[in-house]
Design a protein around this motif. Sequence first.
Motif, short mmCIF file in Angstrom:
data_model
loop_
_atom_site.label_atom_id
_atom_site.label_comp_id
_atom_site.label_asym_id
_atom_site.label_seq_id
_atom_site.Cartn_x
_atom_site.Cartn_y
_atom_site.Cartn_z
N MET A 1 0.84 -1.16 0.00
CA MET A 1 0.00 0.00 0.00
C MET A 1 0.89 1.24 0.00
O MET A 1 1.93 1.27 0.63
CB MET A 1 -0.90 -0.01 1.25
N ARG A 2 0.47 2.26 -0.70
CA ARG A 2 1.20 3.54 -0.75
C ARG A 2 0.64 4.46 0.33
O ARG A 2 -0.54 4.76 0.35
CB ARG A 2 1.05 4.16 -2.13
N VAL A 3 1.51 4.91 1.23
CA VAL A 3 1.12 5.67 2.41
C VAL A 3 1.63 7.10 2.32
O VAL A 3 2.80 7.33 1.98
CB VAL A 3 1.70 5.00 3.69
N GLY A 4 0.77 8.06 2.64
CA GLY A 4 1.15 9.45 2.81
C GLY A 4 0.97 9.81 4.27
O GLY A 4 0.06 9.30 4.93
N ILE A 5 1.83 10.68 4.79
CA ILE A 5 1.75 11.06 6.20
C ILE A 5 1.82 12.58 6.31
O ILE A 5 2.73 13.21 5.78
CB ILE A 5 2.90 10.42 7.02
N VAL A 6 0.83 13.14 7.01
CA VAL A 6 0.82 14.57 7.31
C VAL A 6 1.14 14.70 8.79
O VAL A 6 0.37 14.23 9.64
CB VAL A 6 -0.56 15.20 7.01
N GLY A 13 6.28 9.59 12.54
CA GLY A 13 7.48 8.78 12.39
C GLY A 13 7.24 7.32 12.73
O GLY A 13 7.76 6.42 12.06
N GLU A 14 6.44 7.08 13.76
CA GLU A 14 6.13 5.71 14.15
C GLU A 14 5.31 5.00 13.07
O GLU A 14 5.56 3.85 12.74
CB GLU A 14 5.39 5.70 15.48
N ILE A 15 4.33 5.70 12.51
CA ILE A 15 3.53 5.12 11.43
C ILE A 15 4.42 4.82 10.22
O ILE A 15 4.29 3.76 9.60
CB ILE A 15 2.37 6.05 11.04
N LEU A 18 6.44 1.64 11.04
CA LEU A 18 5.60 0.43 11.02
C LEU A 18 5.15 0.08 9.60
O LEU A 18 5.11 -1.09 9.24
CB LEU A 18 4.38 0.62 11.92
N ALA A 19 4.80 1.09 8.83
CA ALA A 19 4.37 0.83 7.46
C ALA A 19 5.49 0.16 6.66
O ALA A 19 5.26 -0.82 5.95
CB ALA A 19 3.94 2.14 6.79
N THR A 20 6.70 0.66 6.80
CA THR A 20 7.84 0.09 6.08
C THR A 20 8.12 -1.33 6.52
O THR A 20 8.32 -2.22 5.68
CB THR A 20 9.08 0.98 6.30
N VAL A 21 8.10 -1.57 7.83
CA VAL A 21 8.34 -2.92 8.35
C VAL A 21 7.31 -3.91 7.83
O VAL A 21 7.63 -5.07 7.57
CB VAL A 21 8.35 -2.90 9.90
N ARG A 22 6.09 -3.44 7.64
CA ARG A 22 5.00 -4.32 7.19
C ARG A 22 4.88 -4.40 5.67
O ARG A 22 3.91 -4.92 5.14
CB ARG A 22 3.69 -3.89 7.82
N GLY A 23 5.87 -3.86 4.97
CA GLY A 23 5.91 -4.02 3.53
C GLY A 23 5.19 -2.95 2.73
O GLY A 23 4.99 -3.09 1.53
#
Length: 72
Positions: A1-6, A13-15, A18-23
């Motif tokens: 999944m492609r994630v954006g963070i505001v 930073g935590e999200i 976690l997103a990266t660790v979960r692929g």
Amino acid sequence: MRVGIVGSGKMGGEIASLATVRGHYVVWALGSAENRAGSGLTPDRLQAADVVFEFTGSEEHTSELQSPCNLV
């Protein structure tokens, strides 16, 4: 999944971690300097993400999130 963070503080930073660790792939992350008055939330940027996590204070402008993406 492609994630954006505001919001690039502790929660953002935590999200991202976690997103990266979960692929998942963090396609962009905006801090307050990159998103003054919501200016960083362009249609192109929002369309690049499947999901956007928003971690800002009430003084931040995130009304742009209401349009081209789905809020969960």
